[in-house]
Design a protein around this motif. Structure first.
Motif, mmCIF file in Angstrom:
data_model
loop_
_atom_site.group_PDB
_atom_site.id
_atom_site.type_symbol
_atom_site.label_atom_id
_atom_site.label_comp_id
_atom_site.label_asym_id
_atom_site.label_seq_id
_atom_site.Cartn_x
_atom_site.Cartn_y
_atom_site.Cartn_z
ATOM 1 N N GLU A 18 -13.849 -2.793 -10.910
ATOM 2 C CA GLU A 18 -13.959 -4.334 -10.567
ATOM 3 C C GLU A 18 -13.247 -4.965 -9.628
ATOM 4 O OE1 GLU A 18 -16.790 -5.762 -11.842
ATOM 5 O OE2 GLU A 18 -17.482 -4.014 -13.128
ATOM 6 N N ARG A 19 -12.088 -4.454 -9.551
ATOM 7 C CA ARG A 19 -10.959 -5.097 -8.576
ATOM 8 C C ARG A 19 -11.141 -4.285 -7.399
ATOM 9 N NH1 ARG A 19 -5.392 -4.503 -11.794
ATOM 10 N NH2 ARG A 19 -4.618 -5.691 -9.812
ATOM 11 N N TRP A 20 -12.138 -4.620 -6.677
ATOM 12 C CA TRP A 20 -12.431 -4.019 -5.182
ATOM 13 C C TRP A 20 -11.653 -4.676 -4.277
ATOM 14 C CZ3 TRP A 20 -14.043 -6.688 -1.083
ATOM 15 C CH2 TRP A 20 -14.438 -8.078 -1.145
ATOM 16 N N TRP A 67 -8.166 -5.414 -4.852
ATOM 17 C CA TRP A 67 -6.972 -4.376 -4.809
ATOM 18 C C TRP A 67 -7.254 -2.905 -4.361
ATOM 19 C CZ3 TRP A 67 -1.947 -4.192 -5.295
ATOM 20 C CH2 TRP A 67 -1.442 -2.963 -5.768
ATOM 21 N N ASN A 68 -8.459 -2.681 -4.607
ATOM 22 C CA ASN A 68 -8.829 -1.118 -4.081
ATOM 23 C C ASN A 68 -8.637 -1.000 -2.788
ATOM 24 O OD1 ASN A 68 -11.254 0.643 -3.165
ATOM 25 N ND2 ASN A 68 -10.008 1.494 -4.569
ATOM 26 N N TYR A 78 -15.503 3.319 -5.787
ATOM 27 C CA TYR A 78 -14.922 2.478 -6.842
ATOM 28 C C TYR A 78 -15.732 1.836 -7.574
ATOM 29 C CZ TYR A 78 -11.565 -0.663 -8.769
ATOM 30 O OH TYR A 78 -10.841 -1.403 -9.507
ATOM 31 N N ARG A 79 -16.737 1.321 -6.774
ATOM 32 C CA ARG A 79 -17.830 0.409 -7.562
ATOM 33 C C ARG A 79 -18.856 1.318 -8.393
ATOM 34 N NH1 ARG A 79 -19.602 -4.637 -7.455
ATOM 35 N NH2 ARG A 79 -17.659 -5.211 -6.986
ATOM 36 N N SER A 115 -14.398 2.099 -1.260
ATOM 37 C CA SER A 115 -14.945 0.947 -2.145
ATOM 38 C C SER A 115 -16.325 1.280 -2.746
ATOM 39 C CB SER A 115 -15.196 0.011 -1.209
ATOM 40 O OG SER A 115 -15.759 -1.282 -1.952
ATOM 41 N N GLY A 132 -8.658 3.671 -9.164
ATOM 42 C CA GLY A 132 -8.410 3.074 -8.153
ATOM 43 C C GLY A 132 -7.548 3.923 -6.922
#
Length: 489
Positions: free
Chosen positions: A370-372, A374-375, A364-365, A361, A305
Motif C-alpha cells: 500500500e505504501r507505494w 515509500w517503495n 509491490y502492488r 512498483s 518493499g
C-alpha cells in the motif's frame, strides 16, 4: 605559473551536452576523426602519472618536476574522461604531421635536491606517464631503476631525458602512436649532494611512417594490453572455472530434487489408491514431503518493499549492461576512447531508472503493498545512497592526496543534478505506470492464514552460513566437486 582552463570549470559545459545527447540520441564517446594536412600541428597532451602496479592511483603529470609551459592550458574534457581520472593539458612538444624531428631540445632545467628526491621516489615506485595524441594514449616509464647483487648491493636510478615518438598515418589520419627509449641512456640521479642543483636537458625525436591499416580498431597496439600486464588469460580461466562449477552444482541439485520428487509422487499415488474409498474431508490428510510447505510457498514476505526494490534495481542494471553491450556492438561509441564507457553508463543509468520504478512498483502492488510512495523512494535510494556514501570516502582520500581520481565539486553537483532532474523523476514516472498496470497476484495454490511453524535449525544451517558458503563455492577450484558429490548422495 598561470593555469588557464581549470578542470573545476569544465563541468559547467557538460549539462547542455548531456541534454543534447538525451535529445538527439547520439551515443557518448563517438570518435571524431581528425584529418591533417602535411605540416599541420599535432597537439600532444600530457595527462597523468602513477604507479605501474596501481593504475587507479594517478596524479597530474605537471605535479612532477618536468618541462612545463608558463601558462598551462587544459583540454576541455568529456564527463567520462573526468570520471576516468584524465586531466589533459597542452605540452611543450611541437609535432607536425608527417614531419620528422631529430633530437630537438624541449627545455633546460635546474632541479633542486628536493625535486630530484621527488623524481627518485617516483621512479622507485615505477611511475608511468600517459600522453595523448589525437585521442591515442601513449604510455612510458618516467625513469629507469636497476638493482643487482646482495653483497655488495647496487641501486641505480636514472631519468629518461629523451623520448622517441613513433607515429603511423594512413592518408590524412593518425592510426597509431607510441613512445620508446630503446636507444637512450638514462640520466643518473645518484650521488647528488643536498645543496647541489642538477642540470638537465630534455630532448625528443619524432618519426612518421605510413601504414596500410585504415582504421584504428584494426590495430591492437596502443590500448592497455600493450603496456599494462596481460591478465586476460587468467580472467578467462577464472570465468570458465566458475561457470563449470556452477553448472555442476546446478546439475547435482537437479538430480537430488528429481529423485526426491519422484519418490514423493510415487508415495502420493499410492496413498490416493489406498484412501480412494475414504471421505477425504481433511485437506491436509496425507501431506508429507515437499507438500508440507505448499501452503506457505507463496506467502508474502514481511519486508515486501525491500524485496521489490531489489528486484527493480536488478532489472535496471540488467537493462543497463545489455544497453552498453548493444551500443558497443552497434558501433554507437568507441570503447577504446577515453571515458566512452563511463559516459554511456551514466547516460543509460539515468534513462533506465524508469525500469526500476516500474518493475518495483508493479510487483509491490501485486503482492498487496500500500505504501507505494515509500517503495519508490526506497527503490531509487537502494543503490545510489550506499554508492554515494562509499564513493564520498574514496573521493575524499583521493582529494587529500592530490590524485586526479578525485572529482571536482562542480562535477559532483552535475551528477547530483542529473540524478535529481532525470533519474529520480523517471523512477517516479515508471513507478506510477507500474502501480496502475498491476493486477492481483494469482498464486497457483492457496496460502494458509496461519504460517507453519519452522523448527529451530542448527548453526550450520543459518542464513549467514548459507550466504557465505554460497558465495564462496563458485570461486573455488574443482577439488570441491568430489566432496559435494559425496555429500549430496
Amino acid at each position: 605559473m598561470t593555469v588557464i582552463g581549470n578542470p573545476r570549470s569544465w563541468s559547467c559545459q557538460w549539462l547542455p551536452i548531456l541534454i543534447l545527447l538525451l535529445g538527439t540520441g547520439h551515443g557518448p564517446g563517438v570518435e571524431g576523426v581528425t584529418h591533417y594536412k602535411a605540416g599541420d600541428p599535432v597537439i600532444l597532451y600530457v595527462n597523468k602519472v602513477g604507479p605501474y602496479h596501481n593504475p587507479q592511483e594517478t596524479y597530474h603529470y605537471y605535479q612532477l618536476p618536468v618541462c612545463c609551459p608558463e601558462k598551462i592550458r587544459h583540454k576541455s574534457l568529456s564527463l567520462g574522461e573526468v570520471l576516468d581520472g584524465d586531466r589533459m593539458a597542452e605540452s611543450l612538444y611541437e609535432i607536425r604531421f608527417r614531419e620528422n624531428v631529430e633530437k630537438r631540445i624541449l627545455c633546460h632545467m635546474q632541479l633542486s635536491s628536493a625535486q630530484v628526491e621527488q623524481l627518485r621516489q617516483a621512479i622507485e615506485e615505477l611511475y608511468y606517464f600517459e600522453f595523448v595524441v589525437d585521442d591515442l594514449p601513449i604510455r612510458g616509464f618516467v625513469g629507469y631503476m636497476e638493482e643487482s647483487g646482495f653483497l655488495p648491493h647496487s641501486h641505480k636510478i636514472g631519468l629518461w631525458t629523451h623520448l622517441d615518438f613513433h607515429l603511423e598515418f594512413h592518408g590524412d589520419r593518425i592510426i597509431f602512436a607510441n613512445v620508446s627509449v630503446r636507444d637512450v641512456k638514462p640520466h643518473s640521479l645518484d650521488g647528488l649532494r643536498p645543496d647541489e642543483f642538477l642540470g638537465l636537458t630534455h630532448t625528443y625525436s619524432v618519426r612518421w611512417s605510413e601504414t596500410s591499416v585504415e582504421r584504428r580498431s584494426d590495430r591492437r597496439r596502443g590500448d592497455d594490453g600493450g603496456f599494462f600486464p596481460r591478465t586476460l588469460e587468467i580472467h578467462w580461466l577464472s570465468i570458465i572455472n566458475s561457470m563449470v562449477l556452477v553448472f555442476l552444482l546446478v546439475g547435482f541439485v537437479a538430480v537430488i530434487l528429481m529423485r526426491v520428487l519422484r519418490n514423493d509422487l510415487a508415495r502420493y499415488n499410492l496413498d490416493e489408491e489406498t484412501t480412494s474409498a475414504g471421505s477425504g474431508d481433511d485437506f491436509d490428510q496425507g501431506d508429507n514431503g515437499w507438500k508440507i510447505i505448499h501452503t506457505d510457498v507463496f506467502r508474502f514476505p514481511p519486508y515486501r518493499g525491500l524485496l521489490c526494490a531489489v528486484l527493480g534495481v536488478g532489472a535496471q542494471f540488467l537493462a543497463l549492461g545489455t544497453g552498453i553491450i548493444v551500443m558497443a556492438l552497434l558501433g554507437m561509441f568507441n570503447v577504446h576512447r577515453h571515458g566512452a564507457i563511463n559516459s554511456a553508463a551514466i547516460l543509460l543509468y539515468a534513462l533506465t531508472c524508469c525500469i526500476s520504478g516500474y518493475v518495483s512498483s508493479h510487483f509491490y502492488r501485486q503482492i498487496g503493498g500500500e505504501r507505494w510512495v515509500w517503495n519508490i523512494i526506497l527503490t531509487t535510494s537502494l543503490f545510489s545512497v550506499p554508492f554515494f556514501l562509499t564513493w564520498s570516502v574514496v573521493n575524499s582520500v583521493h582529494w587529500a592526496n592530490g590524485s586526479t581520481q578525485a572529482l571536482p565539486a562542480t562535477t559532483i553537483l552535475l551528477l547530483l543534478t542529473v540524478w535529481l532532474l532525470v533519474g529520480f523523476p523517471l523512477t517516479v514516472i515508471g513507478g506510477i505506470f507500474g502501480k496502475n498496470n498491476a493486477s492481483p497476484f494469482d498464486a497457483p495454490c492457496r496460502t494458509k492464514n496461519i504460517a507453519r511453524e519452522i523448527p529451530p535449525q542448527p548453526w550450520y544451517k543459518s542464513t549467514v552460513i548459507h550466504m557465505t558458503v554460497g558465495g564462496f563455492l563458485p570461486f573455488r577450484y574443482p577439488p570441491f566437486i568430489p566432496w559435494l558429490s559425496l555429500s549430496g548422495s
